[in-house]
Write a protein that holds these residues in place. Structure first.
Motif, short mmCIF file in Angstrom:
data_model
loop_
_atom_site.label_atom_id
_atom_site.label_comp_id
_atom_site.label_asym_id
_atom_site.label_seq_id
_atom_site.Cartn_x
_atom_site.Cartn_y
_atom_site.Cartn_z
N ARG A 221 0.80 -1.11 0.04
CA ARG A 221 -0.02 0.10 0.18
C ARG A 221 0.83 1.17 -0.05
O ARG A 221 0.41 2.15 -0.72
CB ARG A 221 -0.62 -0.13 1.32
CG ARG A 221 -1.88 -0.99 1.18
CD ARG A 221 -3.15 -0.97 2.38
NE ARG A 221 -2.56 -0.93 3.61
CZ ARG A 221 -2.43 -1.98 3.98
NH1 ARG A 221 -2.95 -3.28 3.65
NH2 ARG A 221 -2.04 -2.13 5.34
N LEU A 222 1.73 1.24 0.78
CA LEU A 222 2.92 2.42 0.84
C LEU A 222 3.48 2.57 -0.64
O LEU A 222 3.61 3.75 -1.00
CB LEU A 222 3.86 2.12 1.87
CG LEU A 222 3.39 2.40 3.33
CD1 LEU A 222 4.55 1.64 4.43
CD2 LEU A 222 3.03 3.84 3.70
N THR A 223 3.89 1.56 -0.90
CA THR A 223 4.50 1.63 -2.61
C THR A 223 3.40 2.11 -3.44
O THR A 223 3.87 2.96 -4.43
CB THR A 223 4.81 0.16 -2.97
OG1 THR A 223 5.88 -0.26 -2.03
CG2 THR A 223 5.83 0.33 -4.20
N ALA A 224 2.22 1.79 -3.51
CA ALA A 224 1.31 2.19 -4.37
C ALA A 224 0.99 3.69 -4.09
O ALA A 224 1.01 4.40 -5.03
CB ALA A 224 -0.07 1.46 -4.14
N ARG A 225 1.10 4.33 -2.68
CA ARG A 225 1.01 5.59 -2.61
C ARG A 225 1.92 6.22 -3.22
O ARG A 225 1.74 7.59 -3.86
CB ARG A 225 0.66 5.76 -1.05
CG ARG A 225 -0.48 5.31 -0.64
CD ARG A 225 -1.01 6.03 0.56
NE ARG A 225 -0.29 5.50 1.84
CZ ARG A 225 -0.68 4.50 2.62
NH1 ARG A 225 -1.60 4.15 2.40
NH2 ARG A 225 0.30 4.15 3.51
N LEU A 226 3.34 5.91 -2.97
CA LEU A 226 4.32 6.34 -3.35
C LEU A 226 4.43 6.41 -4.98
O LEU A 226 4.84 7.56 -5.55
CB LEU A 226 5.71 5.76 -2.99
CG LEU A 226 6.11 6.13 -1.44
CD1 LEU A 226 7.45 4.99 -1.12
CD2 LEU A 226 6.51 7.40 -1.03
N GLU A 227 3.94 5.33 -5.65
CA GLU A 227 4.01 5.35 -7.08
C GLU A 227 2.92 6.57 -7.42
O GLU A 227 3.20 7.20 -8.67
CB GLU A 227 3.61 4.28 -7.75
CG GLU A 227 4.53 2.97 -7.53
CD GLU A 227 4.31 1.55 -8.03
OE1 GLU A 227 3.02 1.69 -8.39
OE2 GLU A 227 5.04 0.99 -8.01
N GLU A 228 1.72 6.60 -6.80
CA GLU A 228 0.83 7.66 -7.18
C GLU A 228 1.36 9.16 -7.17
O GLU A 228 1.19 9.90 -7.61
CB GLU A 228 -0.30 7.42 -6.27
CG GLU A 228 -1.53 8.45 -6.36
CD GLU A 228 -2.97 8.15 -5.68
OE1 GLU A 228 -3.70 9.02 -5.65
OE2 GLU A 228 -2.88 7.21 -4.71
#
Length: 367
Positions: free
Chosen positions: A137-144
């Protein structure tokens, strides 16, 4: 909280209590010295208490009942595995002689070790899985955030490019009519000929047009933030009514509705219509319609645009007319990109010019 959720959350504690009851019952029914029997059953009793505490810990940490249930399954599975190992050892030993006498405490020790060890391992696995999901989830937020940063960077680069273009307009395009006006004004002072004043007036008109187009480009190039549902036919006909089209006719082949800035979209059609009428040669009909793949088109039956010139038609200051500013199609491209769309120029079915506006957003242009 449902009763099923409550049962699952207390399942590990309940199994620990069950194991403790079994240990105590075995101790009370065993023959021999109570002290020796207590020492033999100390480990399973201690591990049973560990399971009880572990279950309470999971409950207080708010671990979901489903995950606690998985730990309980691991606990039961570990106990069953060690029971099978115990029976397998007894079976192997019996192959070489008489079946040995079975005592309760070795089996209880194995059951307690297997149950506790597998429960703890299962709990660790679930914790690692949750941490992995949290990391995803953190990776997805960082990608966003990175994507948002990339979009902002691209926007800033586009704005910087536009500022550079505006600087070129001020330093070059506006300087030319200023020089013309200054030259004729000097001649007018020397000769008193009124024709020079007419040339100065034309130069001023040219500067006024350039300033107006430049401000329009700056205004229309800003990202669209508020949109309304607009009809393709309605906006096309409104734009057609503002452009001197002479004998040229408009044909809306297909109609559709989509979200856009109505005022800027009308300006897009005005400039495309004006380009067709003023630069398309002998244009009889301008057609507007929806694209099958999503988007809309504006095409004419005029002379068309040579293949080698199509990529350059949206450049600032490029015009086929001597009195043109070359900003009309540049404004069109700025408006289209401000909506998040893209525009391409190709050849129409009659050999004229065809402008296609498309987007990657599914369903953006509805019928």
């Amino acid at each position: 909280m449902s009763s099923r959720e409550t049962v699952l959350q207390w399942s590990v504690t309940a199994l620990g209590c069950l194991l403790l009851v079994v240990v105590v019952a075995d101790l009370l029914t065993a023959s021999g010295s109570m002290a020796v029997n207590g020492v033999e059953r100390a480990l399973p009793a201690l591990l049973a208490l560990v399971l009880v505490g572990f279950g309470v810990f999971l409950r207080r940490r708010g671990v979901a009942g489903r995950d606690v249930g998985i730990v309980s399954l691991g606990l039961v599975g570990g106990a069953a595995l060690f029971v099978l190992i115990d029976f397998w050892l007894v079976f192997v030993i019996s192959l070489g002689g008489p079946i040995p006498k079975m005592n309760g405490y070795p089996t209880l020790n194995l059951v307690a070790i297997g149950a506790t060890g597998n429960a703890v391992l299962t709990g660790l696995y679930l914790r690692l899985r949750r941490q992995n999901e949290k990391l995803k989830r953190l990776t997805a937020r960082l990608e966003e955030r990175n994507q948002r940063l990339d979009r902002q960077t691209a926007k800033l680069e586009s704005q910087n490019e536009r500022l550079n273009q505006f600087a070129g307009i001020v330093s070059h395009d506006l300087r030319n009519p200023l020089n013309v006006a200054a030259g004729h004004l000097g001649l007018a002072r020397e000769t008193g000929d009124e024709e020079h004043f007419e040339a100065v007036e034309r130069a001023h008109d040219r500067m006024d047009t350039l300033v107006t187009e430049t401000l329009s480009l700056a205004r229309h190039g800003k990202t669209v933030e508020q949109t309304d549902t607009v009809g393709l036919q309605s906006v096309a006909e409104s734009a057609w009514g503002t452009v001197p089209t002479g004998e040229t006719t408009l044909s809306v082949v297909t109609n559709g509705h989509f979200e856009a800035d109505a005022n800027r979209l009308q300006r897009t059609f005005e400039n495309l219509f004006r380009n067709a009428v003023e630069h398309g040669g002998a244009v009889g009909t301008v057609r507007v319609g929806l694209l099958d793949a999503g988007g809309f088109y504006v095409e004419d039956d005029g002379d068309g645009i040579p293949t080698g010139d199509r990529e350059a038609v949206f450049e600032f200051g490029r015009s086929s007319a001597s009195d043109g500013t070359g900003y009309g199609l540049a404004v069109v491209e700025a408006i289209v990109e401000a909506h998040g769309w893209s525009i391409d120029v190709t050849e129409s079915t009659d050999g004229g010019a065809r402008f296609e506006v498309t987007t990657d957003e599914a369903g953006a242009f509805g019928v």
